[in-house]
Design a protein around this motif. Structure first.
Motif, PDB file in Angstrom:
ATOM      1  N   ARG A  74       0.821  -1.212   0.000  1.00 19.56           N
ATOM      2  CA  ARG A  74       0.000   0.000   0.000  1.00 19.56           C
ATOM      3  C   ARG A  74       0.857   1.264   0.000  1.00 19.56           C
ATOM      4  O   ARG A  74       0.567   2.222  -0.725  1.00 19.56           O
ATOM      5  N   ASP A  75       1.921   1.277   0.809  1.00 19.89           N
ATOM      6  CA  ASP A  75       2.765   2.466   0.916  1.00 19.89           C
ATOM      7  C   ASP A  75       3.860   2.515  -0.140  1.00 19.89           C
ATOM      8  O   ASP A  75       4.476   3.556  -0.357  1.00 19.89           O
ATOM      9  N   GLY A  76       4.141   1.373  -0.768  1.00 21.37           N
ATOM     10  CA  GLY A  76       5.187   1.335  -1.776  1.00 21.37           C
ATOM     11  C   GLY A  76       6.588   1.427  -1.209  1.00 21.37           C
ATOM     12  O   GLY A  76       7.517   1.883  -1.888  1.00 21.37           O
ATOM     13  N   ARG A  77       6.788   0.994   0.042  1.00 23.28           N
ATOM     14  CA  ARG A  77       8.118   1.003   0.654  1.00 23.28           C
ATOM     15  C   ARG A  77       8.223  -0.149   1.647  1.00 23.28           C
ATOM     16  O   ARG A  77       7.210  -0.619   2.170  1.00 23.28           O
ATOM     17  N   PRO A  78       9.438  -0.603   1.932  1.00 21.96           N
ATOM     18  CA  PRO A  78       9.613  -1.782   2.799  1.00 21.96           C
ATOM     19  C   PRO A  78       9.086  -1.546   4.207  1.00 21.96           C
ATOM     20  O   PRO A  78       9.052  -0.414   4.704  1.00 21.96           O
TER      21      PRO A  78
END
Length: 408
Positions: free
Chosen positions: A336-340
């Motif tokens: 959803r956030d596009g980051r690890p």
């Protein structure tokens, strides 16, 4: 769901297939994210039940209880009374007030079935809008079951009332085509009512939730497809792979982590693990592994004192909070956030972070390498995972330590 999507895309594209496509993509990501042993650590009946509360129709238990009560006389009459040792029970239903009891409960069961049928009709209208035929077929089957029960049950009770028939008498005389029904007894009529009540239990697995939710406009079509098609399986996947809402993120995704997380250390390179720290971690890991999960959380959660200051990890890190050992939303949050998104794998990992926080002191932040043998995991936006090599640590003024794993 994938087969339904292929059918929808073949020939003339189905205009409303976009929600189905997104659901298929989400399910694929969930399956991929849970395709490793770590994802299933801590996933048991209790965690699944907690996650299932979001898809639970709280009235369903009462519906089932009422149906069971209405079925009780027929169960005793047809079930227990069918055994030779309990034949007296069946005889009691054919004499004295027995037929009246069966009649009263039969009428109540038919009224209950009628009310259930009206609810099924409303759900039918809602499920007919879903690009998934399975839910529509199930509801139609239940509707025909209810109609069949009403017809057979009404005929049974009318004959018993008008003709004064007993529970063991023939319902039809040998006239013309009805001769073949000579052995159609009242037993069969009560059996049909019993079968209908069993078949008309409120649907589980998200079907009723989806139908009622779409009809009321409280959930999206996409959520309804997910609840209808996956049901309990979807709940298990969400528990293992995650599916929650975002709160905060790692400093890599922020323009200025120092301004939001306190002062950043002068060097961007994480502090290495010393030999003494590695030995201390190995000892802690060995000691904590010998305790129950609850005792592990209690011992590490109590914290420790250093230079007159009490340090302890944030409570969510030892529970289901974000980055915590029982956190179940890592994959969904990363996508959803596009980051690890990092997650601690054990109480020993959390204790290691708290000890590094004590080295920093209050109102400080820093990066540290993780020791060998840690159990931390990092979820990536593409649905895969990797083993992180560092942790970010922030210490509040009261000595509480906030931390999470990451790769640097």
């Amino acid at each position: 769901m994938r087969r339904a999507l292929f059918y929808a895309a073949a020939g003339t594209p189905y205009a409303d297939s976009a929600p189905l496509h997104r659901t298929v993509a989400w399910t694929t990501a969930q399956i991929d994210a849970t395709d490793h042993q770590h994802a299933w650590q801590g996933v048991g009946p209790r965690t699944v039940r907690q996650a299932a509360r979001t898809l639970r129709d709280r009235r369903r238990g009462w519906f089932i209880l009422i149906s069971l009560v209405l079925m009780l006389p027929a169960l005793v009459f047809l079930g227990a009374g069918s055994f030779p040792a309990a034949a007296e029970l069946q005889q009691r239903f054919t004499t004295n007030d027995g037929p009246a009891v069966l009649m009263a409960f039969g009428i109540a069961a038919l009224l209950w079935t009628t009310w259930t049928l009206t609810r099924l009709m409303r759900i039918w209208q809602a499920t007919s809008t879903l690009p998934l035929a399975d839910a529509h077929a199930v509801i139609r089957f239940r509707i025909w079951t209810a109609l069949g029960s009403l017809i057979a049950g009404t005929a049974l009770l009318l004959r018993m009332h008008q003709e004064g028939l007993g529970a063991g008498d023939k319902l039809f005389r040998n006239f013309h085509l009805l001769e073949a029904l000579n052995n159609f007894l009242a037993y069969l009529g009560f059996a049909l009512i019993l079968l209908a009540l069993l078949a008309l239990f409120p649907p589980g697995g998200g079907l009723a939730f989806a139908g009622a939710g779409v009809a009321a406009g409280t959930i999206t079509v996409e959520a309804a497809i997910h609840a209808t098609a996956l049901g309990t399986l979807g709940i298990v996947l969400m528990t293992a792979a995650g599916g929650g809402a975002p709160t905060d993120g790692p400093p890599e995704g922020q323009a200025d982590a120092g301004s939001q997380s306190g002062s950043r250390p002068t060097s961007e390179e994480p502090n290495p693990v010393t030999e003494e720290q590695q030995q201390s971690f190995n000892q802690s890991q060995q000691h904590l592994n010998g305790l129950s999960k609850r005792k592990q959380a209690d011992e590490v959660g109590r914290g420790f004192e250093k230079d007159g200051q009490k340090y302890k990890p944030e409570a969510p890190l030892l529970k289901t909070g974000k980055h915590g050992v029982d956190w179940s939303e890592g994959t969904a949050r990363a996508i959803r956030d596009g980051r690890p998104q990092g997650q601690f794998g054990s109480a020993a990992d959390v204790k290691y972070a708290a000890e590094r926080g004590a080295e920093l002191g209050p109102n400080k932040t820093g990066f540290f390498r993780l020791p060998e043998g840690h159990n931390c995991i990092e979820y990536l936006p593409d649905g895969t995972t990797r083993t992180p090599n560092s942790i970010f640590v922030k210490v509040y003024s009261n000595g509480k330590v906030h931390a999470y794993p990451l790769t640097r």
